[in-house]
Design an enzyme around this catalytic site. Sequence first.
Site, PDB file in Angstrom:
ATOM      1  N   LYS A  47       1.105  -1.271   0.415  1.00  0.00           N
ATOM      2  CA  LYS A  47       0.029   0.082  -0.010  1.00  0.00           C
ATOM      3  C   LYS A  47       1.363   1.662  -0.028  1.00  0.00           C
ATOM      4  O   LYS A  47       1.780   1.207   1.028  1.00  0.00           O
ATOM      5  CB  LYS A  47      -1.140   0.051   1.389  1.00  0.00           C
ATOM      6  CG  LYS A  47      -1.841   0.830   1.302  1.00  0.00           C
ATOM      7  CD  LYS A  47      -2.640   1.441   2.279  1.00  0.00           C
ATOM      8  CE  LYS A  47      -2.060   2.195   3.586  1.00  0.00           C
ATOM      9  NZ  LYS A  47      -1.461   4.277   2.553  1.00  0.00           N
ATOM     10  N   GLY A  85       7.347   4.817   7.932  1.00  0.00           N
ATOM     11  CA  GLY A  85       6.266   5.612   8.733  1.00  0.00           C
ATOM     12  C   GLY A  85       6.912   6.135  10.374  1.00  0.00           C
ATOM     13  O   GLY A  85       7.352   6.043  10.750  1.00  0.00           O
ATOM     14  N   SER A  86       5.249   6.867  10.608  1.00  0.00           N
ATOM     15  CA  SER A  86       5.447   7.165  12.222  1.00  0.00           C
ATOM     16  C   SER A  86       5.766   6.088  13.706  1.00  0.00           C
ATOM     17  O   SER A  86       5.244   5.446  13.068  1.00  0.00           O
ATOM     18  CB  SER A  86       4.278   7.915  11.985  1.00  0.00           C
ATOM     19  OG  SER A  86       3.086   7.786  12.488  1.00  0.00           O
ATOM     20  N   THR A  87       6.454   6.752  14.283  1.00  0.00           N
ATOM     21  CA  THR A  87       6.697   5.754  15.589  1.00  0.00           C
ATOM     22  C   THR A  87       4.910   5.284  15.790  1.00  0.00           C
ATOM     23  O   THR A  87       4.950   5.064  15.992  1.00  0.00           O
ATOM     24  CB  THR A  87       8.023   6.096  16.209  1.00  0.00           C
ATOM     25  OG1 THR A  87       8.307   6.192  16.031  1.00  0.00           O
ATOM     26  CG2 THR A  87       7.487   5.975  17.864  1.00  0.00           C
ATOM     27  N   GLY A 125       3.233   2.839  14.225  1.00  0.00           N
ATOM     28  CA  GLY A 125       4.287   1.884  14.579  1.00  0.00           C
ATOM     29  C   GLY A 125       4.482   1.136  15.610  1.00  0.00           C
ATOM     30  O   GLY A 125       3.878  -0.184  14.976  1.00  0.00           O
ATOM     31  N   GLU A 148       9.959   1.209  10.174  1.00  0.00           N
ATOM     32  CA  GLU A 148      10.727   1.417  10.224  1.00  0.00           C
ATOM     33  C   GLU A 148      10.914   3.144  10.559  1.00  0.00           C
ATOM     34  O   GLU A 148       9.750   3.267   9.407  1.00  0.00           O
ATOM     35  CB  GLU A 148      11.658   1.842   9.064  1.00  0.00           C
ATOM     36  CG  GLU A 148      12.301   0.447   8.347  1.00  0.00           C
ATOM     37  CD  GLU A 148      13.727   0.225   8.497  1.00  0.00           C
ATOM     38  OE1 GLU A 148      13.903   1.222   9.588  1.00  0.00           O
ATOM     39  OE2 GLU A 148      14.281  -0.538   7.992  1.00  0.00           O
ATOM     40  N   CYS A 197      13.370  10.741   7.119  1.00  0.00           N
ATOM     41  CA  CYS A 197      12.804  10.352   9.113  1.00  0.00           C
ATOM     42  C   CYS A 197      14.603  10.498   9.850  1.00  0.00           C
ATOM     43  O   CYS A 197      14.770  10.332  10.756  1.00  0.00           O
ATOM     44  CB  CYS A 197      13.102   7.969   9.405  1.00  0.00           C
ATOM     45  SG  CYS A 197      13.506   8.003   7.523  1.00  0.00           S
ATOM     46  N   GLU A 211       9.767  15.047  16.284  1.00  0.00           N
ATOM     47  CA  GLU A 211       9.950  14.878  14.612  1.00  0.00           C
ATOM     48  C   GLU A 211       9.350  16.045  14.238  1.00  0.00           C
ATOM     49  O   GLU A 211       7.691  16.217  13.585  1.00  0.00           O
ATOM     50  CB  GLU A 211       9.489  13.474  14.125  1.00  0.00           C
ATOM     51  CG  GLU A 211      10.414  13.606  12.777  1.00  0.00           C
ATOM     52  CD  GLU A 211      10.413  12.231  12.495  1.00  0.00           C
ATOM     53  OE1 GLU A 211       8.955  11.444  12.256  1.00  0.00           O
ATOM     54  OE2 GLU A 211      11.113  11.394  11.503  1.00  0.00           O
TER      55      GLU A 211
END
Lengths: 479, 302
Positions: free
Chosen positions: A183, A235-237, A240, A257, A291, A388
């Site tokens: 995706k 993507g974002s933490t 994740g 990641e 990132c 971030e």
Amino acid sequence: MPTFEYAPAPESRAVVDVDSTYGLFINGDWVDGRGTAFKTVNPATEEVLADIHEASPDDVDLAVKAARTAYTRVWSRMSGADRGKYLFRIARILQERAREFAVLETLDNGKPIKETRDVDIPLAAAHFFYHAGWADKLSYAGYGPDPRPHGVVGQIIPWNFPLLMLAWKVAPALATGNTVVLKPAETTPLTALLFAQVCQQAELPPGVVNIVTGAGDTGQAIVDHPGIDKIAFTGSTGVGKMIARSIAGTRKKATLELGGKGANIVFDDAPIDQTVEGIVRGIFFNQGHVCCAGSRLLVQETVADEVVRRLQRRLSTLRVGDPLDKNTDVGAINSRAQLDRITSLVDAGEAEGAERWDNGCALPQKGFWFRPTLFSGVTQTHRIAQEEIFGPVLSVLTFRTPQEAVAKANNTPYGLSAGIWTDKGSRILWMADQLKAGVVWANTFNQFDPTSPFGGYKESGYGREGGRHGLEAYLKGSI
Amino acid sequence: MAERVDVRKTYKLYIGGKFPRSESGRSYEVYAAPTRAGASPKFLANASQGSRKDARDAVTAARGAQAGWAGATAYNRGQVLYRVAEVMEGRRAQFVEEVRASEGVSPSKADSLVSQAIDRWVWYAGWSDKLPQVLGGLNPVAGPFFNISAPEPSGVVAVLAPQESSLLGLVSVIAPAIVTGNSVVVVSSKERPLPAITLSECLATSDVPGGVVNIVTGDAVEIAPWLASHRDVNGIDLTGAAGLQGEAWGEWERAAADTLKRVIRPGGAGAAAIEPDWSVEPGLQRMSTFLETKTVWHPKGR
């Protein structure tokens, strides 16, 4: 001294045909999505580029089944050498159609054409070429004499490097014998959909690569699908962690990641001009939508004023504007939502007392833009030093001793990247040992290569992508 | 002549190189495994019943010791761990007796299990200065750069020790985590904690710095949720969930996700947790799960 003006040097859009509507790519064919279609826009102009179908959970199910069938009947039975040949074909087609991909990526993402042309697309092709060669050599990779794939892999990728992240995910998955349901991000689906055409041109067996478009709900449907053996996510933490929670208690594997707040550390003996270029590359490359960006500049106190002064002079020469212009250094922010996030964090930085400076450049009337911005007087507790930002915003902090630099650099739940600038070799190696980061760039920054493993410590995620290390996540069993 | 009244041992926790009782003041009765049906259980000891607070103290001790342990040379870590095996060998009789009583196996089987455990420890000790070469190396990037990858320890690892295999299983989960430079907080087998306590005495009399290994005896069902959600723990090994009354390894993994801990799931398929076969050579996975690959770039130039 004479000043030279730049004449516009736009790359032609004519090389790309954008369809008005895109469906889903499942089992080698285009099918209609049963969700609610959405639009992808050019963030530099707000022009609608195309309508994109949304994959419903039923569509995801269809894609997973296609991937499973392709896995059991075709891809897992094929020799590694033949799998490799398909990947070589894909690498070559990406090179042949590189300009088309570069222009399309710039249109959909907003990043400068010089970056898509020189970084995103060539590196994507290189990832396929590199992994193609692994397909028939896996028994030499150090994961046992006959390492086996997981089966069907669900892959969810971000909008900051759309085709490159696709390559990071798809190439190792296919080389190791897995099949894929991928995706792309909802704001940047076009190069993934063009990649589907590459798979068709390469005559990749149907179902080996399936591409489903949509936003978070579609991603969740992939993560939760019982037919998925492994998740690969960039993507974002925050997302994740949601994925890690979703698969807890199951036997699904994951590589994540995630975010970062990279420290770029400058000592007083660093070669100053080279360092300033490296700092700029570290945070203003790709509008700071990276990132592993060097978003926290840690400068030794004795040179802080000079570094900031030179940085400001350099930032004043950055060309912000039309991403298709070959002179452009900094393009558009990818979406209004991201622009809002950057704006609110920058406002918080000012409110908390850091000193804000930007290069004052003119910005286009339409589209999403943010001036290259620098904060000085930042302390560790400021939100702009902790969170971030994912935009062209640099926070400058100072330090006195190497120990203090290490302590400040590591004072974050993230651990993705770090930079060190100094002429002293022993200090580079000592610092590199101390920094809790998956990638350490010494006297350089933001370098990437298919052979070089990438990934983070702590809450920047787990697993590595690239190199021999990256194969591990796609292979089963004990090493 | 009257039989001598023997001097019995008080079984305590092992935290930060010291042997405290549980701060909770609790203990629980440990019995020998029944060797035949219907036999009345033989009392072995009152073990300390570790608490949430004990586990947190152990994490603090582990964090304090980790950087120094990871910073020791690989040769040094290898020698220190080899020393542990030497001390274990010297205590062989005690281990054999405790394994026999704990697991209800024959003396010869217990002897074999202790031999395997010591040999397993030696096997792992030897990895300290080899693993970085096996798992790392130079990456041939397409540009004028020196680029090298090497593994580093994740940090502090919580370990739920296996419930069944009281010594071989125990060393098979502790040694791989620490040989690479992690420090650990171990929750012992609930019913069979005595070999773990004796192992802690071996660690204390070898040159393993205090805090590198911390052992909490008690019930992992009580302690695991706090370790899984602890913000200063980098990884968790859920192997000991298998065979534990009331275990919830999925819940613990979910709690660990909040800080993105590195996780070793228990053996088995689906939700079922099964204790692995400890007799086979283990491979590298138990070490590599609690390692981070660091890649360093530097330009080349004249």
